[in-house]
Design an enzyme around this catalytic site. Sequence first.
Site, PDB file in Angstrom:
ATOM      1  N   ASP A  87       0.854  -1.202   0.000  1.00 57.16           N
ATOM      2  CA  ASP A  87       0.000   0.000   0.000  1.00 57.16           C
ATOM      3  C   ASP A  87       0.891   1.253   0.000  1.00 57.16           C
ATOM      4  O   ASP A  87       1.315   1.721   1.053  1.00 57.16           O
ATOM      5  CB  ASP A  87      -0.909   0.003   1.229  1.00 57.16           C
ATOM      6  CG  ASP A  87      -1.913   1.144   1.163  1.00 57.16           C
ATOM      7  OD1 ASP A  87      -3.002   0.938   0.615  1.00 57.16           O
ATOM      8  OD2 ASP A  87      -1.579   2.256   1.612  1.00 57.16           O
ATOM      9  N   HIS A 127      -4.181   6.097   5.917  1.00 56.74           N
ATOM     10  CA  HIS A 127      -3.234   6.755   5.004  1.00 56.74           C
ATOM     11  C   HIS A 127      -1.790   6.688   5.485  1.00 56.74           C
ATOM     12  O   HIS A 127      -0.915   7.283   4.862  1.00 56.74           O
ATOM     13  CB  HIS A 127      -3.622   8.206   4.696  1.00 56.74           C
ATOM     14  CG  HIS A 127      -4.992   8.331   4.111  1.00 56.74           C
ATOM     15  ND1 HIS A 127      -5.322   7.810   2.875  1.00 56.74           N
ATOM     16  CD2 HIS A 127      -6.114   8.898   4.600  1.00 56.74           C
ATOM     17  CE1 HIS A 127      -6.595   8.058   2.631  1.00 56.74           C
ATOM     18  NE2 HIS A 127      -7.103   8.715   3.669  1.00 56.74           N
TER      19      HIS A 127
HETATM   20  P1  AMP Z   1      -4.126   5.685   0.476  1.00 52.17           P
HETATM   21  O1  AMP Z   1      -3.524   4.343   0.289  1.00 52.17           O
HETATM   22  O2  AMP Z   1      -5.595   5.726   0.467  1.00 52.17           O
HETATM   23  O3  AMP Z   1      -3.553   6.268   1.717  1.00 52.17           O
HETATM   24  O4  AMP Z   1      -3.694   6.589  -0.737  1.00 52.17           O
HETATM   25  C1  AMP Z   1      -2.443   6.493  -1.373  1.00 52.17           C
HETATM   26  C2  AMP Z   1      -2.023   7.828  -1.886  1.00 52.17           C
HETATM   27  O5  AMP Z   1      -3.072   8.391  -2.679  1.00 52.17           O
HETATM   28  C3  AMP Z   1      -1.765   8.887  -0.832  1.00 52.17           C
HETATM   29  O6  AMP Z   1      -0.444   8.807  -0.312  1.00 52.17           O
HETATM   30  C4  AMP Z   1      -1.941  10.150  -1.640  1.00 52.17           C
HETATM   31  O7  AMP Z   1      -0.853  10.405  -2.470  1.00 52.17           O
HETATM   32  C5  AMP Z   1      -3.099   9.789  -2.529  1.00 52.17           C
HETATM   33  N1  AMP Z   1      -4.377  10.167  -1.876  1.00 52.17           N
HETATM   34  C6  AMP Z   1      -5.188   9.373  -1.142  1.00 52.17           C
HETATM   35  N2  AMP Z   1      -6.269  10.039  -0.719  1.00 52.17           N
HETATM   36  C7  AMP Z   1      -6.146  11.293  -1.202  1.00 52.17           C
HETATM   37  C8  AMP Z   1      -6.939  12.464  -1.131  1.00 52.17           C
HETATM   38  N3  AMP Z   1      -8.089  12.488  -0.466  1.00 52.17           N
HETATM   39  N4  AMP Z   1      -6.516  13.586  -1.765  1.00 52.17           N
HETATM   40  C9  AMP Z   1      -5.353  13.583  -2.456  1.00 52.17           C
HETATM   41  N5  AMP Z   1      -4.560  12.516  -2.565  1.00 52.17           N
HETATM   42  C10 AMP Z   1      -4.928  11.378  -1.953  1.00 52.17           C
HETATM   43 MG    MG Z   2      -2.452   3.957   2.065  1.00 49.90          MG
END
Ligand code: AMP
Ligand code: MG
Length: 370
Positions: A99, A256
């Site tokens: 992830d 995140h």
């Molecule tokens: P996640 O695995 O959901 O934490 O998302 C992986 C990556 O997607 C994060 O490190 C961000 O670069 C991008 N990301 C996730 N959610 C958002 C959001 N709400 N707004 C902008 N970028 C996001």
């Molecule tokens: Mg993540």
Amino acid sequence: MANSTKASKADDAKEPIAKTLGSSPYSDAVYHELSRLNGQVNRMNKQTLIQKMRSLRLSTEGSTDVLKKRLKNYYKKRKLATINVTSSHKLYPYYVIVDFEATCEEVNPPDYPHEIIEFPAVLVNSEKQEIEDCFQSYCRPTIKSTLSKFCTELTGITQEQVDKAETFPEVLSRFEAWLVKHGLGTKYKYAIVTDGPWDMGRFLYGQCQLSGIPYPSFGKKWINIRKTFSNFYKSKRYCLKMMIDHLEIGFEGRPHCGIDDARNIARVLIHLIADGANVHINERIHLTAGHNKMKVVTEDGNQSERRVLSVKETEAAKDTMKWQVTAKFLEKTKDLNSVECEDTTGEEIADLSTDFSTCHISQSSDDCSS
Ligand code: AMP
Ligand code: MG
């Protein structure tokens, strides 16, 4: 009430099963019995399900859909065992959950050059149904080396953490050595698991372009756990937080944060395995020669176009090629939506864009299905 009394009688595993009806493999009376039991389960409300499952010492965590599936699977296993049939449970011995966290702004245009800043992986042993090891490393971004305030707030990753970190290619080498250390891909079969198609189709692919390195073969195909989950529990397509809610197991750690996300995906995976899901590859990436190009501008202003190699080419070239990171500032990347990713039925995964406005994955979000 009348229903549940009937159900408990019929469900009694000691109840003799009617005789075989015919010669076709599914004509055995056990299959008729199972279909009747499934019908009963479908009609049970949550309270009845919980009572029944308590009496059978089954876990009562989860939404009604989850409980129904768990109970049906229990009956299936027990009834089939009486005719010496083991229900096929397609699993890899090991799963590696990845992830990535990446640089971002609050609004990311389709060509935003996301750079991977956290590389976490969690190793799950499917037989033991437990986490066996974790890999975690931050990565130093080289195109946009300063993290946005938004990115730090979202991921919890600080400027200091990435400043001290190795660059992505170095971390990738250590990750590949970690796979080798565990005998993954050599002694044992394994599959990569992600939450959605973006980790491989967007972040890993884009980072390899930016770093000018071959696309690693482990990222060619993977399991998108959202699909496995919705197909198995017959639910909507949920994001990680919603899957955790549906299982009623509570998110552990910080959303995140890459390693916490990966651990929670592992918990979802372990529930799927325990409930009897077949967990197999359902998405893959195709990179065709000459198809993927990126334009880079070096610090001295020289422009060049770099062709991104296909998976086949990169595999052949991997050992002999020396790759250099020359791109300091990326002028324009190819529209990453046109990278071909497909699921194993051949259906193209159309949306790899990272416009998160429709998929805001936060603890307070109610519906982040995409
Ligand atoms: P996640 O695995 O959901 O934490 O998302 C992986 C990556 O997607 C994060 O490190 C961000 O670069 C991008 N990301 C996730 N959610 C958002 C959001 N709400 N707004 C902008 N970028 C996001
Ligand atoms: Mg993540």
